[in-house]
Design an enzyme around this catalytic site. Structure first.
Site, PDB file in Angstrom:
ATOM      1  N   PHE A 151     -65.931 -67.997 -28.807  1.00  0.00           N
ATOM      2  CA  PHE A 151     -66.902 -66.972 -28.416  1.00  0.00           C
ATOM      3  C   PHE A 151     -66.308 -65.908 -27.492  1.00  0.00           C
ATOM      4  CE2 PHE A 151     -67.086 -69.453 -24.529  1.00  0.00           C
ATOM      5  CZ  PHE A 151     -67.294 -68.472 -23.567  1.00  0.00           C
ATOM      6  N   LYS A 175     -64.612 -67.920 -39.946  1.00  0.00           N
ATOM      7  CA  LYS A 175     -65.811 -68.561 -39.374  1.00  0.00           C
ATOM      8  C   LYS A 175     -65.820 -68.223 -37.877  1.00  0.00           C
ATOM      9  CE  LYS A 175     -67.436 -71.538 -37.278  1.00  0.00           C
ATOM     10  NZ  LYS A 175     -68.188 -71.245 -36.033  1.00  0.00           N
ATOM     11  N   GLU A 178     -70.543 -68.952 -33.426  1.00  0.00           N
ATOM     12  CA  GLU A 178     -71.973 -68.767 -33.697  1.00  0.00           C
ATOM     13  C   GLU A 178     -72.723 -68.225 -32.472  1.00  0.00           C
ATOM     14  OE1 GLU A 178     -70.182 -71.437 -33.295  1.00  0.00           O
ATOM     15  OE2 GLU A 178     -71.337 -73.289 -33.046  1.00  0.00           O
ATOM     16  N   ARG A 179     -72.013 -68.156 -31.324  1.00  0.00           N
ATOM     17  CA  ARG A 179     -72.707 -67.679 -30.122  1.00  0.00           C
ATOM     18  C   ARG A 179     -72.756 -66.158 -30.040  1.00  0.00           C
ATOM     19  NH1 ARG A 179     -70.255 -71.494 -25.445  1.00  0.00           N
ATOM     20  NH2 ARG A 179     -68.896 -72.441 -26.995  1.00  0.00           N
ATOM     21  N   SER A 228     -61.517 -74.629 -27.847  1.00  0.00           N
ATOM     22  CA  SER A 228     -61.246 -75.595 -26.781  1.00  0.00           C
ATOM     23  C   SER A 228     -60.323 -76.706 -27.278  1.00  0.00           C
ATOM     24  CB  SER A 228     -62.566 -76.186 -26.285  1.00  0.00           C
ATOM     25  OG  SER A 228     -63.237 -76.798 -27.361  1.00  0.00           O
ATOM     26  N   CYS A 283     -58.921 -67.460 -21.889  1.00  0.00           N
ATOM     27  CA  CYS A 283     -57.968 -68.577 -21.898  1.00  0.00           C
ATOM     28  C   CYS A 283     -56.729 -68.232 -21.075  1.00  0.00           C
ATOM     29  CB  CYS A 283     -57.562 -68.929 -23.317  1.00  0.00           C
ATOM     30  SG  CYS A 283     -56.611 -67.632 -24.075  1.00  0.00           S
ATOM     31  N   GLU A 386     -60.762 -77.466 -17.443  1.00  0.00           N
ATOM     32  CA  GLU A 386     -61.030 -76.045 -17.675  1.00  0.00           C
ATOM     33  C   GLU A 386     -62.512 -75.783 -17.391  1.00  0.00           C
ATOM     34  OE1 GLU A 386     -60.963 -74.592 -21.807  1.00  0.00           O
ATOM     35  OE2 GLU A 386     -59.877 -72.846 -21.065  1.00  0.00           O
TER      36      GLU A 386
END
Ligand code: NAD
Length: 502
Positions: A151, A175, A178-179, A228, A283, A386
């Site tokens: 995201f 893909k 979805e957020r 993640s 990240c 994290e």
């Protein structure tokens, strides 16, 4: 793209909607559920793969220069539509508009790199590898490849993947997260406008069901993943077990080392952006500051407190905001829980961002102010895990070696940096540290598009990093052709020994 605020898929050049599962997409600035995104089932993903498979033979044989021209057109279209794209990023992710613009620009740089495809794909040639024998290596596309993205960079990270894959002659199924899927989908639509034939790039929105369909389908030759670490590990293990080429970039916990001789004001301003930019949801963010010596720690903390007091937290589309909200209510709760945990484990909370005043109308947004901890130690969860929020922890050590030992012992090895005026210390650090991307007086050493991005240890599963030269290698496979055209004078009798140039 959106019908009644419903976000669908892009398959075979067409908007595709369905009646299956869906979930809300929130505006993190207000907390309002403004849209719904469809979550693809296996059949929908299979339709996207079938479209990509059908488009592959013609696209593979399209001259690389023509493929590259689509990328050049796309660059122009993205620049024309930049405001619209960035507004979508901010409305669904929450980051401030100037930061959204920065991410789009870094994405566009990957398109610029992909537009050098004819040069990148030239291969290698050896004339007279043997008597009248020529040998050459080609970089051939793989076929249908897939990308699964997080995201936090809905424009940039997909642009790390598909432009280069497609410029190399592959077809793609993406893909996105979805957020915050809308900017990703808009960019894909612009790629069609730029000249991509239907089926070359397909976008399916979804969650685990869609991801598993991509991983298990034998038509998908390779998968690039960014997200993640636990999911990266799952994706890598599942894909490689299917015989696919895989790369899975995972999470991070990046340390910045500040030496006693560093330019402290410069380090403070660099670290402010690195720790709190994009609400810490990067990240390559710096959540840990390793101060060498107590005097260094005190000077940094004084500087950070002054700068934090000036920061404005508010909606990302307000130009006065330095930092927007976190992405979802669930993530907001998680980051707050980490702050409470840090206090419970004995770290000193110098700045508590949990109680901040919010502009009127934004009380339900997912805002957390900057948090600053001192006396963070390696046994604490806020050191080890994290957090992905605006939480910066100061760790005090007595030497550069102690700082390096800490970093090397950490499970992640994505990025790190050192602030110093001492070239010898910088060289020792950058040479020896067990981390994939290193900055010297540069807090976020994200490689430019013509290098490659990749962490070490549990920040990357696979052998090749994202984009740049590693991207070309990941999205192509080498074929070496050895050729001879016999002429009358060269005819030979059968030879049973291994051919050599002896
Ligand atoms: P995430 O792992 O939750 O999701 C990433 C993708 O995986 C999404 O598309 C999601 O739909 C899918 N996914 C989630 N759960 C899944 C499951 N159980 N099975 C299959 N697929 C699943 O990551 P996120 O929260 O979207 O992104 C933040 C994470 O991404 C952070 O850990 C951050 O460090 C990492 N990240 C890494 C890099 C890098 O280059 N190393 C870059 C950006 C973000």
């Amino acid at each position: 793209m959106e019908t009644n605020n419903l976000i669908g898929h892009l398959i075979d050049g067409q908007d595709v909607y369905g009646t299956g599962r869906s979930q809300y997409v929130y505006n993190p600035a207000t907390g309002a559920a403004e849209k719904r995104v469809l979550l693809a089932d296996r059949q929908t993903v299979e339709a996207a793969i079938a479209s990509a498979q059908a488009a592959f033979p013609a696209w593979r044989n399209t001259p690389a220069l023509k493929r590259a021209r689509v990328m050049s057109n796309l660059k122009q279209l993205l620049e024309q539509h930049a405001d619209e794209i960035c507004q979508l990023i901010t409305a669904e992710h929450g980051k401030v508009l100037s930061d959204a613009m920065g991410e789009l620009q870094r994405g566009i740089e990957n398109i610029e790199y992909a537009s050098y495809a004819p040069e990148l794909l030239k291969g290698e040639h050896s004339k007279n590898a043997g008597p009248s024998i020529d040998s050459w290596s080609e970089m051939q596309p793989l076929g249908v490849v897939a990308g699964i993205t997080p995201f936090n960079f809905p424009a940039m990270v997909p642009l790390w993947m598909w432009p280069l894959a497609i410029a190399c002659g592959n077809t793609f199924v993406l893909k996105p997260s979805e957020r915050d899927p809308s900017s990703t989908l808009l960019i894909a639509r612009l790629a069609l406008e730029a000249g991509l034939p239907p089926g070359v790039l397909n976008v399916v929105n979804g969650d685990k069901e869609a991801v598993d369909a991509l991983l298990l389908d034998t038509r998908v030759q390779a998968v690039s993943f960014v997200g993640s670490t636990p999911i990266a590990q799952y994706i890598y293990a599942t894909g490689t077990a299917q015989g696919k080429r895989m790369q899975a970039l995972g999470g991070a916990k990046n340390h910045a080392v500040v030496m006693p001789d560093a330019d402290i004001p410069q380090a403070v301003s660099a670290l402010m952006g690195a720790a709190y930019g994009s609400c810490g949801e990067r990240c390559m963010a710096i959540p840990l500051l390793v101060a060498v010596g107590d005097a260094t720690a005190e000077a940094l903390i004084t500087g950070l407190r002054t700068e934090i007091a000036k920061m404005r937290v508010g909606p990302g589309d307000d130009a006065r905001s330095d930092m927007g909200p976190l992405v979802t209510r669930q993530h907001y709760d998680k980051v707050r829980a980490y702050v409470a945990n840090g206090v419970a484990e004995g770290a000193t909370l110098l700045v508590d961002g949990r109680e901040i005043e919010l502009p009127k109308g934004y009380e339900d947004g997912y805002y957390l102010g900057p948090c600053l901890f001192d006396h963070v130690t390696p046994n604490m969860r806020i050191y080890q895990e994290e957090i992905f929020g605006p939480v910066l922890g100061v760790v005090r050590v007595s030497s550069l070696q102690a700082a390096m030992d800490l970093i090397d012992a950490h499970e992640y090895g994505n990025g790190t940096c050192i602030f110093t005026r001492d070239g010898e210390a910088a060289r020792y650090f950058s040479d020896g540290i067990q981390v994939g991307m290193v900055g010297v007086n540069v807090p976020l050493p994200v490689p430019v598009a013509y290098h490659s991005f990749g962490g070490w240890k549990r920040s990357l599963f696979g052998d090749l990093g994202a984009y740049g030269p590693d991207g070309v290698r990941f999205y192509t496979r080498r074929k070496t052709i050895t050729q001879r055209w016999p002429s009358a004078g060269l005819r030979e009798a059968a030879v049973f020994s291994f051919p050599s140039n002896q």
